[in-house]
Design an enzyme around this catalytic site. Structure first.
Site, PDB file in Angstrom:
ATOM      1  N   ASP A 164       0.845  -1.187   0.000  1.00  0.00           N
ATOM      2  CA  ASP A 164       0.000   0.000   0.000  1.00  0.00           C
ATOM      3  C   ASP A 164       0.883   1.240   0.000  1.00  0.00           C
ATOM      4  O   ASP A 164       2.076   1.179   0.292  1.00  0.00           O
ATOM      5  CB  ASP A 164      -0.917   0.011   1.221  1.00  0.00           C
ATOM      6  CG  ASP A 164      -2.235   0.728   0.936  1.00  0.00           C
ATOM      7  OD1 ASP A 164      -2.248   1.596   0.046  1.00  0.00           O
ATOM      8  OD2 ASP A 164      -3.237   0.423   1.603  1.00  0.00           O
ATOM      9  N   ILE A 167       0.802   9.007   2.096  1.00  0.00           N
ATOM     10  CA  ILE A 167       1.689  10.147   2.326  1.00  0.00           C
ATOM     11  C   ILE A 167       1.669  10.474   3.818  1.00  0.00           C
ATOM     12  O   ILE A 167       0.591  10.614   4.411  1.00  0.00           O
ATOM     13  CB  ILE A 167       1.254  11.362   1.497  1.00  0.00           C
ATOM     14  CG1 ILE A 167       1.379  11.044   0.003  1.00  0.00           C
ATOM     15  CG2 ILE A 167       2.098  12.590   1.844  1.00  0.00           C
ATOM     16  CD1 ILE A 167       0.816  12.109  -0.897  1.00  0.00           C
ATOM     17  N   HIS A 168       2.832  10.562   4.408  1.00  0.00           N
ATOM     18  CA  HIS A 168       2.963  10.876   5.825  1.00  0.00           C
ATOM     19  C   HIS A 168       3.937  12.031   5.992  1.00  0.00           C
ATOM     20  O   HIS A 168       4.807  12.246   5.152  1.00  0.00           O
ATOM     21  CB  HIS A 168       3.487   9.664   6.601  1.00  0.00           C
ATOM     22  CG  HIS A 168       2.575   8.480   6.554  1.00  0.00           C
ATOM     23  ND1 HIS A 168       1.659   8.206   7.546  1.00  0.00           N
ATOM     24  CD2 HIS A 168       2.427   7.501   5.636  1.00  0.00           C
ATOM     25  CE1 HIS A 168       0.984   7.106   7.235  1.00  0.00           C
ATOM     26  NE2 HIS A 168       1.435   6.659   6.078  1.00  0.00           N
ATOM     27  N   ARG A 169       3.802  12.747   7.104  1.00  0.00           N
ATOM     28  CA  ARG A 169       4.780  13.797   7.377  1.00  0.00           C
ATOM     29  C   ARG A 169       6.001  13.154   8.024  1.00  0.00           C
ATOM     30  O   ARG A 169       5.895  12.366   8.977  1.00  0.00           O
ATOM     31  CB  ARG A 169       4.185  14.905   8.216  1.00  0.00           C
ATOM     32  CG  ARG A 169       4.155  14.686   9.695  1.00  0.00           C
ATOM     33  CD  ARG A 169       3.685  15.970  10.396  1.00  0.00           C
ATOM     34  NE  ARG A 169       3.762  15.854  11.827  1.00  0.00           N
ATOM     35  CZ  ARG A 169       2.811  16.267  12.648  1.00  0.00           C
ATOM     36  NH1 ARG A 169       1.708  16.798  12.183  1.00  0.00           N
ATOM     37  NH2 ARG A 169       2.970  16.157  13.959  1.00  0.00           N
ATOM     38  N   GLU A 232      -3.362   2.002  -4.056  1.00  0.00           N
ATOM     39  CA  GLU A 232      -3.881   3.171  -4.776  1.00  0.00           C
ATOM     40  C   GLU A 232      -3.108   3.499  -6.045  1.00  0.00           C
ATOM     41  O   GLU A 232      -3.588   4.291  -6.869  1.00  0.00           O
ATOM     42  CB  GLU A 232      -3.899   4.382  -3.845  1.00  0.00           C
ATOM     43  CG  GLU A 232      -5.029   4.385  -2.821  1.00  0.00           C
ATOM     44  CD  GLU A 232      -4.746   3.494  -1.622  1.00  0.00           C
ATOM     45  OE1 GLU A 232      -5.664   3.275  -0.812  1.00  0.00           O
ATOM     46  OE2 GLU A 232      -3.602   2.989  -1.503  1.00  0.00           O
ATOM     47  N   GLU A 288      -0.549  22.421   9.858  1.00  0.00           N
ATOM     48  CA  GLU A 288      -1.381  21.312   9.419  1.00  0.00           C
ATOM     49  C   GLU A 288      -2.580  21.831   8.643  1.00  0.00           C
ATOM     50  O   GLU A 288      -2.868  23.033   8.648  1.00  0.00           O
ATOM     51  CB  GLU A 288      -1.802  20.483  10.638  1.00  0.00           C
ATOM     52  CG  GLU A 288      -0.592  19.797  11.282  1.00  0.00           C
ATOM     53  CD  GLU A 288      -0.867  19.242  12.667  1.00  0.00           C
ATOM     54  OE1 GLU A 288      -1.782  19.776  13.351  1.00  0.00           O
ATOM     55  OE2 GLU A 288      -0.165  18.312  13.089  1.00  0.00           O
TER      56      GLU A 288
END
Length: 496
Positions: A164, A167-169, A232, A288
């Site tokens: 999978d 997107i992460h910070r 995705e 954020e």
């Protein structure tokens, strides 16, 4: 339209489109300056005003401390530009992505050498330093550190091998370490990581940066539209009518995006956590999407703030770092348009032909506010619009407010939506609160200190604002009908 398959081909396309890309050769500093500049150029979203809506993307050719590298930001910070980059009408992007979900094309391994591995840097080299290889900006002077904000993380399930992407910070902390914020309970990689924790094994993970816009637009889908095990990248393949090309990483048993500008390879290590602001002690993380700077995460959440131990960095020659301002319209595009697709699909399956269009509005950062344009075909459709709102909440659990409007309202113009609310809404009959429901932890108002009836942070009151005219009163709410003309006859420069 020229073929787009990576960041570079996307940039070349934008250079042919008026007012879609600006470039500068003036040196810019990664430390808050690049974001400070772009805030004025075209960040949009929930960024503090003044900021321009639908401004161009911006390419910085000279980045302080990184000769040979450049930085681009704002590629997706305009809905119209997203439509251009995907080759479709920007007002129908939700429908376009919905169709792509239903016609997936699986990614494939590249044949021959991968462009993303033209230059290879390994962590065992004594000169290796992530901070000198990856030009990651800070958004503001009080950020916890330099952040990779457009890093597509690739990981796999240790039990069945499902892969999978999300997107992460990612905050760069040392020469070979990054912290990774996984929003509790909402990301598939987080579920994979929990399995690795139970096995007490490191989790291989790659971070691909600088990609085809179709890849970024596909990564924003969430359950139930894309359940766990649904990669995705298949959606991006459908958007381009060709598979996304992958490559094997050089230091870990995982894949990466073959045409990425940068790839960071590493492992999430069980038992190791790190304070997000360990190098700055600001107490802050980064801006954020709701428009506020988040608190730095501590080291007391081992399941949610692990450390990636970096093993290698690979790049293209003269790589381009792609970055995003946290609360900008770029986040709205990446999070909001997939949300629209999910809502459209859910309502269409339940009551086909009633929903005209859906817009995840910028004021909600692409997650909190959704506007549904609904058609009542007859008296029996009265009330179905509210059922559609309930379906929208089911399609995307982090949604907070749904506005329902009629066919004659432009859902992409908040002034028109507010007009409908002003003239077609009565608070005592058209406001439907749904208290005590989980929404999103980044909404600062869903805390017990704000409302004593909230039991724990993350619980909020969802709400439906029914701004549709009752079916039996439609004749009393007809908008002023003007003469239809072709304005290009008089002002062609505005209507070409």
């Amino acid at each position: 339209m020229s073929e787009i398959y990576d960041l570079r081909s996307a940039l070349e396309f934008l250079k042919t489109q008026p007012e879609q890309l600006v470039e500068t050769n003036i040196e810019a500093d990664l430390n808050a300056e690049i974001s400070g500049i772009y805030r004025y150029v075209g960040a949009g979203g929930t960024v503090q005003r003044p900021t321009r809506e639908n401004g161009p993307a911006m390419l910085f050719h000279h980045v302080k401390g990184f000769p040979g590298s450049s930085v681009v930001t704002g590629m997706l910070a305009s809905r119209k530009r997203v439509g251009m980059l995907l080759g479709t009408d920007y007002k129908r992007l939700g429908w376009y992505l919905r169709d792509a979900v239903k016609n997936p094309i699986a990614p494939k391994m590249i044949e021959g050498e991968a462009p993303c591995q033209e230059c290879i840097y390994r962590a065992e080299d004594p000169d290796f330093d992530l901070r000198k290889l990856v030009p990651a900006p800070t958004n503001t002077p009080e950020d916890a550190g330099p952040y990779v904000t457009m890093g597509l993380c690739v990981g796999s399930d240790p039990e069945n091998g499902d892969t999978d992407v999300t997107i992460h910070r990612l905050c760069i902390q040392s020469r070979d370490e990054m912290t990774m914020w996984i929003t509790p309970g909402s990301r598939h990689l987080g579920a994979f990581w929990e399995k690795y924790l139970k096995l007490n094994k490191p989790m291989p993970i790659s971070v691909s940066i600088g990609l085809d816009p179709a890849v970024y637009m596909s990564a924003g889908f969430e359950p139930p539209t894309t359940p766990i095990g649904f990669n995705e990248l298949q959606i991006a393949g459908a958007l381009r009518s060709r598979p996304v090309e992958l490559a094997n990483c050089v230091s870990i048993p995982e894949t990466c995006i073959a045409h990425a500008e940068y790839v960071i390879e590493g492992e999430l290590i069980p038992g190791i956590t790190m304070r997000e602001d360990k190098n700055t002690n600001t107490g802050k993380a980064m801006p954020e999407f709701p428009g506020y700077t988040g608190d730095a995460k501590g080291d007391d959440l081992p399941a949610f703030l692990p450390v990636i131990k970096v093993k290698a960095v690979t790049t293209r020659k003269n790589p381009i770092m792609q970055s995003c301002i946290g609360p900008s319209h770029e986040h709205v595009s990446m999070a909001g348009i997939p949300t629209e697709a999910s809502v459209i699909d859910m309502i269409e399956r339940a009551m086909p032909g009633r929903v005209i269009n859906v817009h995840a509005a910028p004021c909600g950062g692409g997650k909190f506010v959704t506007i549904i344009q609904f058609r009542k075909n007859n008296i029996n459709d009265e009330g179905r619009q509210r059922q559609a709102a309930l379906l929208a909440f089911a399609a995307f659990s982090e949604m907070k407010h749904v506005f329902l409007v009629d066919e004659d309202v432009d859902i992409f113009d908040m002034s028109d939506v507010m007009w409908a609310m002003t003239t077609r809404f009565q608070g005592d009959v058209d406001f439907i609160p749904i208290p005590g429901v989980h929404t999103h932890v980044l909404d600062p108002s869903n805390a017990p200190a704000y409302n004593p009836f909230i039991r724990t942070h993350g619980i909020a009151c969802k709400a439906i604002f029914d701004c549709t005219v009752p079916y039996t009163m439609k004749d009393e709410f007809v908008r002023c009908q003007f003469l239809e003309v072709d304005p290009a006859k008089w002002v062609p420069e505005l209507f070409q």
